[in-house]
Design a protein around this motif. Structure first.
Motif, PDB file in Angstrom:
ATOM      1  N   GLY A  37       0.825  -1.210   0.000  1.00  0.00           N
ATOM      2  CA  GLY A  37       0.000   0.000   0.000  1.00  0.00           C
ATOM      3  C   GLY A  37       0.854   1.253   0.000  1.00  0.00           C
ATOM      4  N   PHE A  38       1.787   1.346   0.935  1.00  0.00           N
ATOM      5  CA  PHE A  38       2.695   2.493   0.970  1.00  0.00           C
ATOM      6  C   PHE A  38       3.642   2.487  -0.227  1.00  0.00           C
ATOM      7  N   HIS A  39       3.856   1.317  -0.803  1.00  0.00           N
ATOM      8  CA  HIS A  39       4.807   1.206  -1.908  1.00  0.00           C
ATOM      9  C   HIS A  39       4.330   1.938  -3.161  1.00  0.00           C
ATOM     10  N   TYR A  40       3.024   2.213  -3.247  1.00  0.00           N
ATOM     11  CA  TYR A  40       2.497   2.814  -4.475  1.00  0.00           C
ATOM     12  C   TYR A  40       3.159   4.155  -4.797  1.00  0.00           C
ATOM     13  N   LEU A  41       3.413   4.950  -3.780  1.00  0.00           N
ATOM     14  CA  LEU A  41       4.046   6.248  -4.021  1.00  0.00           C
ATOM     15  C   LEU A  41       5.353   6.079  -4.779  1.00  0.00           C
ATOM     16  N   TRP A  42       6.134   5.077  -4.366  1.00  0.00           N
ATOM     17  CA  TRP A  42       7.456   4.874  -4.967  1.00  0.00           C
ATOM     18  C   TRP A  42       7.366   4.156  -6.303  1.00  0.00           C
ATOM     19  N   SER A  43       6.516   3.149  -6.392  1.00  0.00           N
ATOM     20  CA  SER A  43       6.437   2.411  -7.653  1.00  0.00           C
ATOM     21  C   SER A  43       5.862   3.289  -8.770  1.00  0.00           C
ATOM     22  N   PHE A  44       4.888   4.144  -8.424  1.00  0.00           N
ATOM     23  CA  PHE A  44       4.335   5.036  -9.429  1.00  0.00           C
ATOM     24  C   PHE A  44       5.313   6.151  -9.780  1.00  0.00           C
ATOM     25  N   THR A  45       5.984   6.708  -8.763  1.00  0.00           N
ATOM     26  CA  THR A  45       6.906   7.814  -9.000  1.00  0.00           C
ATOM     27  C   THR A  45       8.080   7.376  -9.868  1.00  0.00           C
ATOM     28  N   ILE A  46       8.625   6.213  -9.571  1.00  0.00           N
ATOM     29  CA  ILE A  46       9.820   5.757 -10.283  1.00  0.00           C
ATOM     30  C   ILE A  46       9.473   4.948 -11.527  1.00  0.00           C
ATOM     31  N   GLY A  47       8.488   4.040 -11.412  1.00  0.00           N
ATOM     32  CA  GLY A  47       8.232   3.122 -12.505  1.00  0.00           C
ATOM     33  C   GLY A  47       6.920   3.300 -13.234  1.00  0.00           C
ATOM     34  N   ARG A  48       6.083   4.241 -12.783  1.00  0.00           N
ATOM     35  CA  ARG A  48       4.759   4.455 -13.386  1.00  0.00           C
ATOM     36  C   ARG A  48       3.934   3.166 -13.376  1.00  0.00           C
ATOM     37  N   THR A  49       4.036   2.404 -12.300  1.00  0.00           N
ATOM     38  CA  THR A  49       3.324   1.143 -12.189  1.00  0.00           C
ATOM     39  C   THR A  49       2.923   0.906 -10.739  1.00  0.00           C
ATOM     40  N   PRO A  50       1.810   0.190 -10.505  1.00  0.00           N
ATOM     41  CA  PRO A  50       1.450  -0.151  -9.130  1.00  0.00           C
ATOM     42  C   PRO A  50       2.209  -1.365  -8.605  1.00  0.00           C
ATOM     43  N   MET A  51       2.951  -2.030  -9.478  1.00  0.00           N
ATOM     44  CA  MET A  51       3.578  -3.292  -9.118  1.00  0.00           C
ATOM     45  C   MET A  51       5.036  -3.103  -8.721  1.00  0.00           C
ATOM     46  N   VAL A  52       5.504  -3.996  -7.881  1.00  0.00           N
ATOM     47  CA  VAL A  52       6.924  -4.086  -7.558  1.00  0.00           C
ATOM     48  C   VAL A  52       7.369  -5.519  -7.840  1.00  0.00           C
ATOM     49  N   PRO A  53       8.663  -5.701  -8.088  1.00  0.00           N
ATOM     50  CA  PRO A  53       9.769  -4.760  -7.967  1.00  0.00           C
ATOM     51  C   PRO A  53       9.862  -3.784  -9.140  1.00  0.00           C
ATOM     52  N   VAL A  54      10.516  -2.660  -8.863  1.00  0.00           N
ATOM     53  CA  VAL A  54      10.870  -1.677  -9.881  1.00  0.00           C
ATOM     54  C   VAL A  54      12.365  -1.426  -9.765  1.00  0.00           C
ATOM     55  N   LEU A  55      13.079  -1.555 -10.871  1.00  0.00           N
ATOM     56  CA  LEU A  55      14.517  -1.318 -10.889  1.00  0.00           C
ATOM     57  C   LEU A  55      14.807   0.007 -11.576  1.00  0.00           C
ATOM     58  N   ASP A  56      15.581   0.834 -10.899  1.00  0.00           N
ATOM     59  CA  ASP A  56      16.080   2.084 -11.482  1.00  0.00           C
ATOM     60  C   ASP A  56      17.596   1.954 -11.562  1.00  0.00           C
ATOM     61  N   ASP A  57      18.066   1.630 -12.745  1.00  0.00           N
ATOM     62  CA  ASP A  57      19.506   1.430 -12.944  1.00  0.00           C
ATOM     63  C   ASP A  57      20.108   2.689 -13.547  1.00  0.00           C
ATOM     64  N   GLY A  58      20.357   3.653 -12.691  1.00  0.00           N
ATOM     65  CA  GLY A  58      20.934   4.910 -13.155  1.00  0.00           C
ATOM     66  C   GLY A  58      20.059   5.649 -14.135  1.00  0.00           C
ATOM     67  N   GLY A  59      18.746   5.561 -13.952  1.00  0.00           N
ATOM     68  CA  GLY A  59      17.814   6.244 -14.840  1.00  0.00           C
ATOM     69  C   GLY A  59      17.155   5.326 -15.843  1.00  0.00           C
ATOM     70  N   HIS A  60      17.679   4.126 -16.003  1.00  0.00           N
ATOM     71  CA  HIS A  60      17.031   3.129 -16.871  1.00  0.00           C
ATOM     72  C   HIS A  60      16.060   2.334 -16.006  1.00  0.00           C
ATOM     73  N   ILE A  61      14.772   2.436 -16.307  1.00  0.00           N
ATOM     74  CA  ILE A  61      13.729   1.848 -15.466  1.00  0.00           C
ATOM     75  C   ILE A  61      13.265   0.517 -16.049  1.00  0.00           C
ATOM     76  N   VAL A  62      13.222  -0.499 -15.182  1.00  0.00           N
ATOM     77  CA  VAL A  62      12.728  -1.811 -15.580  1.00  0.00           C
ATOM     78  C   VAL A  62      11.721  -2.261 -14.524  1.00  0.00           C
ATOM     79  N   THR A  63      10.546  -2.681 -14.964  1.00  0.00           N
ATOM     80  CA  THR A  63       9.530  -3.179 -14.040  1.00  0.00           C
ATOM     81  C   THR A  63       9.258  -4.640 -14.337  1.00  0.00           C
ATOM     82  N   ASP A  64       8.720  -5.347 -13.357  1.00  0.00           N
ATOM     83  CA  ASP A  64       8.412  -6.772 -13.435  1.00  0.00           C
ATOM     84  C   ASP A  64       9.677  -7.584 -13.153  1.00  0.00           C
TER      85      ASP A  64
END
Length: 248
Positions: A37-64
């Protein structure tokens, strides 16, 4: 230097899959752990997704988790990759089955047993999350419980049918291992093995999981019979061995 970040729900076995891949590849990263529930702020902000994990590799975003694992694999030498070309289709088929059936049903089973136990739930799910989330988790637990039960369709009947599917997948794995092979797709550790171990983790409770999990003697009494049986099965022993031998 760019910072690699991984947004997780710390208890999630899908997040464990991404953690394992990063650690195995020797990639240093910061884990941003958050309660459900609290994770939504971060997953949406960084990955534009409600799901985790979200990887931010120096600006390259990968979800799932699977996409993250495949992205990490491109950084490895060919001989160390989890998706060897000659077995890619077989590995992908098994990985999808483990993700979409085994992982879904073991997750539903865990929530079925823990959503009635707020103290234990927050203690496990809140491992390493910000202190404010830990404090808010207890009073907000009834809301969180209702949301998760509806979101994951947690009912006694769904759990019963789901565990029949888990049993079936364990049988499939045991059939593959019956010829004496050490891994599911030949003579090397692949994404199929890693994914099976992670998705089976809720019912075998590996001691070296990414966060401390309850062990058999400390798990809720309603879970112990299932865990004990899973740990004794050949597929359960296989998952535990993979955690012990293949996870850095």
């Amino acid at each position: 230097m760019p910072v690699t970040r991984l947004v997780t729900i710390p208890m999630s076995h899908y997040c464990e899959k991404a953690r394992w891949g990063l650690t195995r590849a020797g990639i240093a990263y910061d884990e941003l752990r958050h309660l459900q529930g609290f994770h939504y702020l971060w997953s949406f902000t960084i990955g534009r997704t409600p799901m985790v994990p979200v990887l931010d590799d120096g600006g390259h975003i990968v979800t799932d988790s699977t996409d993250i694992l495949r992205y990490i694999d491109t950084k490895l030498p060919v001989e160390e990759r989890l998706y060897p070309e000659q077995a890619f289709d077989e590995i992908s088929r098994l990985e999808t089955r483990f993700d979409e059936v085994l992982g879904v049903e073991t997750r539903r089973w865990v929530y079925h047993h823990f959503l009635s136990r707020p103290r234990e739930s927050i203690q496990i799910a809140g491992y390493g999350v910000p202190k404010l989330e830990q404090k808010l988790g207890r009073p907000l637990f009834p809301l969180l419980r209702g949301f998760l039960k509806k979101r994951l369709d947690v009912t006694a009947e769904n759990v019963r049918r789901g565990m029949e599917q888990v049993d079936g997948i364990f049988e499939e794995v045991e059939t593959r291992l019956a010829d004496g092979r050490r891994y599911l797709c030949g003579d090397r550790f692949t994404a199929a093995d890693l994914t099976f171990a992670c998705m089976a983790a809720p019912v075998v409770l590996p001691p070296n999981y990414g966060i401390p999990l309850p062990q058999l003697e400390t798990s809720p009494p309603s879970m112990r019979e299932t865990v004990e049986k899973a740990q004794k099965r050949a597929a359960g022993q296989f998952a535990l061995r993979l955690f012990s031998e293949e996870k850095p």
